[in-house]
Design an enzyme around this catalytic site. Structure first.
Site, short mmCIF file in Angstrom:
data_model
loop_
_atom_site.label_atom_id
_atom_site.label_comp_id
_atom_site.label_asym_id
_atom_site.label_seq_id
_atom_site.Cartn_x
_atom_site.Cartn_y
_atom_site.Cartn_z
N TYR A 30 9.29 -18.65 -41.66
CA TYR A 30 9.87 -18.00 -40.49
C TYR A 30 10.68 -16.82 -40.98
O TYR A 30 11.10 -16.78 -42.15
CB TYR A 30 10.66 -18.94 -39.59
CG TYR A 30 11.94 -19.58 -40.09
CD1 TYR A 30 12.91 -18.87 -40.79
CD2 TYR A 30 12.21 -20.90 -39.77
CE1 TYR A 30 14.10 -19.46 -41.18
CE2 TYR A 30 13.39 -21.52 -40.17
CZ TYR A 30 14.33 -20.79 -40.88
OH TYR A 30 15.49 -21.38 -41.27
N GLU A 94 4.67 -14.42 -42.08
CA GLU A 94 6.03 -14.56 -41.55
C GLU A 94 5.92 -14.78 -40.04
O GLU A 94 5.33 -13.97 -39.33
CB GLU A 94 6.86 -13.30 -41.83
CG GLU A 94 7.29 -13.14 -43.28
CD GLU A 94 8.51 -14.01 -43.65
OE1 GLU A 94 9.06 -14.71 -42.75
OE2 GLU A 94 8.90 -13.96 -44.82
N ASP A 146 12.36 -22.94 -44.31
CA ASP A 146 11.38 -22.43 -43.35
C ASP A 146 9.97 -22.89 -43.68
O ASP A 146 9.67 -23.15 -44.84
CB ASP A 146 11.44 -20.89 -43.28
CG ASP A 146 11.14 -20.19 -44.60
OD1 ASP A 146 11.68 -20.60 -45.64
OD2 ASP A 146 10.35 -19.22 -44.60
ZN LIG Z 1 10.31 -17.87 -46.23
#
Ligand SMILES: [Zn+2]
Length: 254
Positions: A30, A94, A146
Site C-alpha cells: 500500500y 503500489e 503493508d
Molecule cells: Zn511497501
C-alpha cells in the site's frame, strides 16, 4: 482477453535487471500516504529513489510508472526464501491506501477489481508461482506492515492469484491458546519453509506478518494453536505448489 487500461507516467527511479533477467515474483504494497497524488509524486521524484511498476488508485485507475523489463525500487531491505535482492526479480504494485499511519481503511471494490485484472494480466505474461506472490510485510516484516490485514488475499486467491488455503472450521476455537516448545519449533520451521526469513529477533514480527495475511482476525505475533494449525496448512499448500511448478518446469524441458 480484454486490453488492460493503464495510464503511463514516467518515474526516473529504476535500473537494469541483472542478466539473464528473471521475473518470478510479485510484491503488493500500500502507498501509506495521505493521497494518491502525493504517492504518485513521491514515486516519480528522483530524490526519493523509490518507485513501483504500477500504482492502483481507489477508483480503479492503474498507473504504469516503470517498464516491467526494468528494476523498480519498491522492496528495500528484504528477504524471501533466502533471497535478498528481490527488486531484481520482482514486479511491484503500489495500492493506494493511507495505511496504518494515516487512517488505514478497506480497499474499495473498484480498486480490488483493478488489482485483480492487473495481477492476472501480469501472470499471463510472466511465470510467477503462487507462493511468490507476497505482501511487502512478508518480505520485510521488521519494517513493513503493508498491504495489511484488510487486504483481500483470499479474494485474489479465488481468482487464481496467490495462495490462500481455506482454514478448517475447527481453527477459530483454538485462537489464543498457547503451544508447547516442540510445536513452537515446528511452527517456526513451517514459517521458514513457506518463505519467511526469520531470525531470533524477528520471530514475533514474522509471525504477525503471516497472520495479517492468512489469519487477519488477529495479528499479535504470538503462536497460538490456531496459528500453529494455519502455518501447517499454508506450508502444505506451498509445498504442493512448489512440486507442481517443478513438474511443469520438467515438462517444458522434456
Ligand atoms: Zn511497501
Amino acid at each position: 482477453m480484454i486490453q488492460l487500461q493503464t495510464i503511463g507516467r514516467f518515474s526516473p527511479n529504476h535500473g537494469a535487471r541483472p542478466e539473464p533477467a528473471r521475473i518470478d515474483m510479485l510484491v503488493l504494497h500500500y502507498t501509506g500516504m495521505k493521497t494518491a497524488a502525493a504517492a504518485l509524486e513521491r514515486l516519480c521524484d528522483p530524490r526519493a529513489r523509490v518507485s513501483a511498476h504500477y500504482v492502483v488508485e481507489e477508483n480503479g485507475v492503474i498507473w504504469r510508472l516503470v517498464p516491467e523489463s526494468r528494476r523498480a525500487f519498491h522492496a528495500g531491505v528484504c528477504c524471501w526464501e533466502g533471497e535478498s535482492d528481490l527488486n531484481a526479480v520482482s514486479l511491484g504494485i503500489e495500492i493506494v491506501n493511507p495505511g496504518h499511519e494515516w487512517g488505514y481503511r478497506a480497499f474499495p471494490e473498484a480498486q480490488m477489481t483493478a488489482v485483480e485484472r492487473l495481477c492476472r494480466d501480469i501472470l499471463s505474461r510472466h511465470r510467477i508461482p503462487p507462493y511468490r506472490i507476497v505482501g511487502h510485510s512478508d518480505i520485510a516484516p521488521d519494517r513493513k506492515s503493508d498491504p495489511g490485514e484488510l487486504f483481500e488475499w483470499r479474494r485474489l486467491a479465488e481468482k487464481g492469484i496467490g495462495l490462500w488455503p481455506s482454514p478448517a472450521a475447527e481453527l477459530t476455537r483454538r485462537r489464543g491458546r498457547g503451544v508447547g516448545v516442540v510445536e513452537r519449533a515446528a511452527a517456526l520451521a513451517d514459517l521458514a519453509r513457506i518463505g519467511y526469513c526469520v531470525g531470533a529477533a524477528t520471530v514475533q514480527v514474522a509471525v504477525a506478518a503471516f497472520q495479517r495475511r492468512f489469519r487477519p482476525e488477529r495479528w499479535d505475533g504470538l503462536i497460538d494453536s490456531e496459528t500453529r494449525v494455519r502455518l501447517k496448512q499454508v506450508r502444505e499448500a506451498v509445498e504442493a505448489a512448489r512440486t507442481e511448478a517443478e513438474a511443469a518446469r520438467r515438462r517444458r524441458y522434456n
